[in-house]
Design a protein around this motif. Structure first.
Motif, PDB file in Angstrom:
ATOM      1  N   GLU A  69       0.834  -1.211   0.000  1.00 28.78           N
ATOM      2  CA  GLU A  69       0.000   0.000   0.000  1.00 28.78           C
ATOM      3  C   GLU A  69       0.864   1.254   0.000  1.00 28.78           C
ATOM      4  N   THR A  73       1.410   1.359  -3.927  1.00 35.90           N
ATOM      5  CA  THR A  73       0.108   2.045  -3.846  1.00 35.90           C
ATOM      6  C   THR A  73      -1.011   1.212  -4.474  1.00 35.90           C
ATOM      7  N   GLU A  74      -2.156   1.351  -3.841  1.00 36.69           N
ATOM      8  CA  GLU A  74      -3.352   0.638  -4.295  1.00 36.69           C
ATOM      9  C   GLU A  74      -3.743   1.058  -5.707  1.00 36.69           C
ATOM     10  N   ASP A  75      -3.679   2.353  -5.995  1.00 39.61           N
ATOM     11  CA  ASP A  75      -4.088   2.858  -7.307  1.00 39.61           C
ATOM     12  C   ASP A  75      -3.209   2.314  -8.428  1.00 39.61           C
ATOM     13  N   LEU A  76      -1.904   2.225  -8.185  1.00 43.53           N
ATOM     14  CA  LEU A  76      -0.997   1.713  -9.217  1.00 43.53           C
ATOM     15  C   LEU A  76      -1.312   0.262  -9.552  1.00 43.53           C
ATOM     16  N   LYS A  78      -4.214  -1.344  -9.085  1.00 44.21           N
ATOM     17  CA  LYS A  78      -5.513  -1.395  -9.763  1.00 44.21           C
ATOM     18  C   LYS A  78      -5.396  -0.990 -11.223  1.00 44.21           C
ATOM     19  N   THR A  79      -4.666   0.102 -11.464  1.00 41.69           N
ATOM     20  CA  THR A  79      -4.499   0.595 -12.831  1.00 41.69           C
ATOM     21  C   THR A  79      -3.713  -0.396 -13.687  1.00 41.69           C
ATOM     22  N   LYS A  82      -5.935  -3.358 -14.282  1.00 36.09           N
ATOM     23  CA  LYS A  82      -7.288  -3.009 -14.745  1.00 36.09           C
ATOM     24  C   LYS A  82      -8.368  -3.711 -13.907  1.00 36.09           C
ATOM     25  N   GLU A  84     -10.940  -3.357 -10.222  1.00 36.39           N
ATOM     26  CA  GLU A  84     -11.641  -2.347  -9.419  1.00 36.39           C
ATOM     27  C   GLU A  84     -11.370  -2.477  -7.929  1.00 36.39           C
ATOM     28  N   ASN A  85     -11.086  -3.690  -7.476  1.00 37.05           N
ATOM     29  CA  ASN A  85     -10.949  -3.909  -6.038  1.00 37.05           C
ATOM     30  C   ASN A  85      -9.671  -4.670  -5.694  1.00 37.05           C
TER      31      ASN A  85
END
Length: 282
Positions: A69, A73-76, A78-79, A82, A84-85
Motif C-alpha cells: 500500500e 500504492t493501491e491505485d498503481l 488497480k491501474t 485493470k 476495481e478492487n
C-alpha cells in the motif's frame, strides 16, 4: 444414411462436446490469488506477466500488504491490472474462502522480509498468513524472486554489493528453505510461462481423463491376456459408437453387451462374426 457415415458424424459430435467441456473446465481453473508485497524490483516485469495471464483468461483476486500500500500504492496496482478492487490487511478477509475460490497462489513481488518470514514459518501478516494456510491446504504457490534474491543485478545497481558473505548465505538459505516447502520460485520475466506450464500440467477435468485412461489400461490388459474360459464370459461397453477395434479388443469374451441406443458399425458386426462372438443390445 449408412452406418459408417452415422459413425463419422457421431464421433465428430462427441469429440466437439468433449473439447468444449475441457475448455470450460480449463477456464474455470484459471483463478489465482495474487499477493503483492512492497517490492519494486521486478514489479514492472511481473505486471507484464500478469497482464499476459489476464489476456489468456485468468481471473485474479488481489491482496496487497501494508508495505505494498505504501510503496506500490493501491491505485498503481488497480491501474496496472485493470481491476476495481483489492483486498487489504484492514479488510480482514476470510482466508479459507479466498483459498477455496482460487486454484493457485501467485506472489509477483516477494520481498526479502516476507521471504524470511515464510522460511521461518512466521505468519504475522495477511500475506504470510495466506501463504501458511495455502501450504497447509495443498495449494500451489508460485513466487517471483527478483526482489528477494541478493544476487539480483537490479538490486546491486540500487543498493550496491557490500553485504557480508554470511548475510548473503542466510538469504540464499531462506530461498532454499522456501523451495523445500514446495513453493516454486521463478523470475518476474518468466512468471507467465511458469504459471501456464503448471496449469497445463495440472488441468483438472474432474477425473475425466483419469477415468478414460483407466478404461484404456484395462482394455490393453485384456488384449494382452484375453480370458481363457470364453464360453462363460461377457462384457459391457458403455459407448455411444461400437467400432471394429472395440470388438477386437474384447475378442476374449463370448458376448458383448451394449446400450440400446449405441451405434454399431458394419465393420464391428463383421469382426464379431469373424471372431464368433455376439453383440447384444440391452
Amino acid at each position: 444414411m449408412n452406418r459408417e457415415l452415422q459413425n463419422l458424424i457421431q464421433n465428430a459430435l462427441v469429440e466437439y462436446i468433449v473439447n468444449r467441456v475441457v475448455e470450460k473446465l480449463a477456464q474455470r481453473q484459471k483463478t489465482a490469488l495474487v499477493l503483492f508485497t512492497g517490492a519494486t524490483i521486478g514489479f514492472k516485469q511481473s505486471i507484464e506477466s500478469l497482464n499476459k495471464l489476464q489476456q489468456d483468461g485468468w481471473k485474479f483476486n488481489v491482496v496487497i500488504s501494508k508495505a505494498a500500500e505504501e510503496v506500490l500504492t493501491e491505485d498503481l496496482i488497480k491501474t496496472s491490472l485493470k481491476i476495481e478492487n483489492v483486498i487489504k490487511e484492514d479488510d480482514k478477509p476470510n482466508i479459507k474462502e479466498l483459498l477455496e475460490q482460487n486454484n493457485l497462489i501467485i506472489i509477483p513481488s516477494l520481498t526479502i522480509n516476507t521471504a524470511s518470514k515464510i522460511a521461518n514459518c512466521i505468519s504475522d501478516t495477511l500475506v504470510t498468513n495466506i501463504v501458511s494456510k495455502a501450504m497447509m491446504s495443498g495449494k500451489k504457490i508460485i513466487a517471483s524472486l527478483n526482489a528477494c534474491c541478493i544476487e539480483n543485478e537490479e538490486r546491486k545497481s540500487i543498493y550496491g554489493d557490500n553485504v557480508t558473505q554470511a548475510y548473503k548465505n542466510r538469504l540464499i538459505n531462506n530461498l532454499e528453505t522456501i523451495k523445500s516447502y514446495g513453493i516454486d520460485l521463478t523470475t518476474s520475466e518468466n512468471l507467465f510461462y511458469k504459471v501456464e506450464k503448471y496449469n497445463k500440467k495440472n488441468l483438472n477435468t474432474n477425473n475425466l481423463g483419469t477415468n478414460n485412461q483407466n478404461q484404456i489400461n484395462q482394455k490393453q490388459e485384456e488384449v494382452k491376456n484375453p480370458p481363457q474360459n470364453k464360453n462363460l464370459l461377457s462384457t459391457k461397453l458403455n459407448k455411444k459408437v461400437i467400432s471394429r477395434a472395440d470388438v477386437y479388443e474384447n475378442r476374449g469374451y463370448n458376448c458383448i453387451f451394449v446400450d440400446k441406443g449405441s451405434l454399431i458399425t458394419d465393420l464391428a458386426y463383421e469382426e464379431a462374426k469373424k471372431l464368433n462372438l455376439k453383440i447384444m443390445k440391452e
